[in-house]
Design a protein around this motif. Structure first.
Motif, mmCIF file in Angstrom:
data_model
loop_
_atom_site.group_PDB
_atom_site.id
_atom_site.type_symbol
_atom_site.label_atom_id
_atom_site.label_comp_id
_atom_site.label_asym_id
_atom_site.label_seq_id
_atom_site.Cartn_x
_atom_site.Cartn_y
_atom_site.Cartn_z
ATOM 1 N N GLN A 117 -3.081 5.836 -6.898
ATOM 2 C CA GLN A 117 -2.570 6.033 -5.539
ATOM 3 C C GLN A 117 -3.470 5.446 -4.452
ATOM 4 O O GLN A 117 -3.057 5.375 -3.290
ATOM 5 N N LEU A 118 -4.666 4.995 -4.807
ATOM 6 C CA LEU A 118 -5.525 4.348 -3.821
ATOM 7 C C LEU A 118 -5.265 2.848 -3.718
ATOM 8 O O LEU A 118 -5.771 2.193 -2.805
ATOM 9 N N GLY A 119 -4.496 2.294 -4.664
ATOM 10 C CA GLY A 119 -4.136 0.882 -4.599
ATOM 11 C C GLY A 119 -5.286 -0.069 -4.852
ATOM 12 O O GLY A 119 -5.280 -1.205 -4.383
ATOM 13 N N LEU A 120 -6.270 0.371 -5.617
ATOM 14 C CA LEU A 120 -7.468 -0.440 -5.847
ATOM 15 C C LEU A 120 -7.507 -1.096 -7.224
ATOM 16 O O LEU A 120 -8.513 -1.682 -7.606
ATOM 17 N N GLY A 121 -6.422 -0.983 -7.984
ATOM 18 C CA GLY A 121 -6.350 -1.661 -9.274
ATOM 19 C C GLY A 121 -6.947 -0.901 -10.431
ATOM 20 O O GLY A 121 -7.075 -1.448 -11.536
ATOM 21 N N ASP A 122 -7.335 0.361 -10.219
ATOM 22 C CA ASP A 122 -7.915 1.161 -11.298
ATOM 23 C C ASP A 122 -7.557 2.633 -11.077
ATOM 24 O O ASP A 122 -6.765 2.953 -10.188
ATOM 25 N N THR A 123 -8.141 3.521 -11.895
ATOM 26 C CA THR A 123 -7.869 4.952 -11.762
ATOM 27 C C THR A 123 -9.151 5.741 -11.476
ATOM 28 O O THR A 123 -9.243 6.924 -11.781
ATOM 29 N N ILE A 124 -10.130 5.093 -10.876
ATOM 30 C CA ILE A 124 -11.409 5.725 -10.572
ATOM 31 C C ILE A 124 -11.334 6.357 -9.187
ATOM 32 O O ILE A 124 -10.979 5.697 -8.211
ATOM 33 N N GLU A 125 -11.647 7.643 -9.096
ATOM 34 C CA GLU A 125 -11.619 8.288 -7.778
ATOM 35 C C GLU A 125 -12.733 7.736 -6.892
ATOM 36 O O GLU A 125 -13.775 7.295 -7.365
ATOM 37 N N ARG A 126 -12.494 7.754 -5.586
ATOM 38 C CA ARG A 126 -13.481 7.288 -4.613
ATOM 39 C C ARG A 126 -13.836 8.455 -3.696
ATOM 40 O O ARG A 126 -12.962 9.084 -3.125
ATOM 41 N N ARG A 127 -15.121 8.702 -3.542
ATOM 42 C CA ARG A 127 -15.585 9.827 -2.745
ATOM 43 C C ARG A 127 -15.977 9.424 -1.329
ATOM 44 O O ARG A 127 -16.354 10.266 -0.512
ATOM 45 N N THR A 128 -15.885 8.132 -1.034
ATOM 46 C CA THR A 128 -16.075 7.616 0.322
ATOM 47 C C THR A 128 -14.977 6.588 0.587
ATOM 48 O O THR A 128 -14.419 6.009 -0.349
ATOM 49 N N PRO A 129 -14.659 6.318 1.851
ATOM 50 C CA PRO A 129 -13.577 5.376 2.166
ATOM 51 C C PRO A 129 -13.844 3.973 1.626
ATOM 52 O O PRO A 129 -14.951 3.447 1.736
ATOM 53 N N VAL A 130 -12.789 3.380 1.045
ATOM 54 C CA VAL A 130 -12.844 2.020 0.509
ATOM 55 C C VAL A 130 -11.684 1.233 1.096
ATOM 56 O O VAL A 130 -10.550 1.724 1.132
ATOM 57 N N ARG A 131 -11.952 0.008 1.528
ATOM 58 C CA ARG A 131 -10.893 -0.801 2.127
ATOM 59 C C ARG A 131 -9.949 -1.330 1.055
ATOM 60 O O ARG A 131 -10.378 -1.792 -0.009
ATOM 61 N N VAL A 132 -8.662 -1.238 1.333
ATOM 62 C CA VAL A 132 -7.620 -1.766 0.447
ATOM 63 C C VAL A 132 -7.126 -3.079 1.045
ATOM 64 O O VAL A 132 -6.630 -3.102 2.177
ATOM 65 N N VAL A 133 -7.261 -4.170 0.292
ATOM 66 C CA VAL A 133 -6.811 -5.484 0.766
ATOM 67 C C VAL A 133 -5.403 -5.733 0.247
ATOM 68 O O VAL A 133 -5.155 -5.701 -0.959
#
Length: 223
Positions: A117-133
């Motif tokens: 659901q973060l649209g980053l190409g994987d299933t790793i959770e992110r604990r800080t904001p990451v930009r989605v291109v």
């Protein structure tokens, strides 16, 4: 003696309390000097507040990093500043994840990513904001738009990916956003019987409409 049939029916029809009384209070802990809240977003167990000055504050559960605070806290009882996203103009919450759009048209996401659901190409959770291109649609060129910042200054901005994001919406495990050119992008897993989409995909609206479609707003439901 056993109760009469009429008494039994009356007892069966007695109203039942559906839930405990709601307790509401005014949130006064926002440390932003310009703390007028312009948007509020709610997840399953967390909340985000966007202030007039473009700052984002989060509170509630951060079990999956949905507050964007790194590993500092697993739960916040008072609003905490979310850093690393610049001046924000829109926020959204999914079940256990969060999203923000900046005044420069950049999309940031963080939190649970078990369904992409973060649209980053994987299933790793992110604990800080990451930009989605976002991918540049074939029919489009690099987008340059005039941006009005929170202090009223107009500037021209061009996003390196060619997609200037205007708004974002989050469902339980899927998300969608709109670009300045009214293009619709979707990703994640909208239902348990649907395979997750790991990265944002531009929806070809011509396949579902005979006339040109001008999308002005997007929302995500459940299931």
């Amino acid at each position: 003696p056993p109760p009469s049939p009429a008494a039994a029916v009356a007892k069966e029809r007695k109203p039942r309390a559906l839930c405990a009384p709601l307790m509401c209070r005014l949130v006064t802990e926002l440390p932003d000097p310009c703390c007028r809240v312009v948007q509020l977003a709610l997840g399953d167990h967390h909340a985000l507040a966007l202030t007039e000055s473009g700052h984002v504050f989060g509170w509630g559960s951060s079990q999956h990093g949905q507050l964007g605070l790194g590993n500092k806290l697993l739960r916040a009882t008072t609003p905490q500043l979310v850093s690393g996203v610049g001046a924000v103009c829109a926020v959204a919450c999914g079940a256990e994840y969060s999203a923000a759009v900046t005044e420069l048209g950049e999309l940031y996401m963080w939190g649970d990513n078990s369904a992409c659901q973060l649209g980053l190409g994987d299933t790793i959770e992110r604990r800080t904001p990451v930009r989605v291109v976002l991918p540049l649609p074939r029919t489009n060129t690099a987008t340059s738009v005039t941006v009005t910042s929170s202090n009223g200054t107009n500037t021209s901005s061009s996003i390196s990916s060619g997609v200037f994001v205007r708004s974002v919406a989050c469902g339980p495990c899927h998300a969608a956003c709109l670009s300045a050119a009214h293009e619709l992008f979707v990703w994640g897993q909208p239902g348990s019987s649907t395979a997750p989409r790991a990265t944002p995909m531009c929806v070809d609206t011509s396949s579902v409409a005979q006339a040109p479609v001008h999308i002005s707003k997007v929302a995500c439901g459940r299931g």
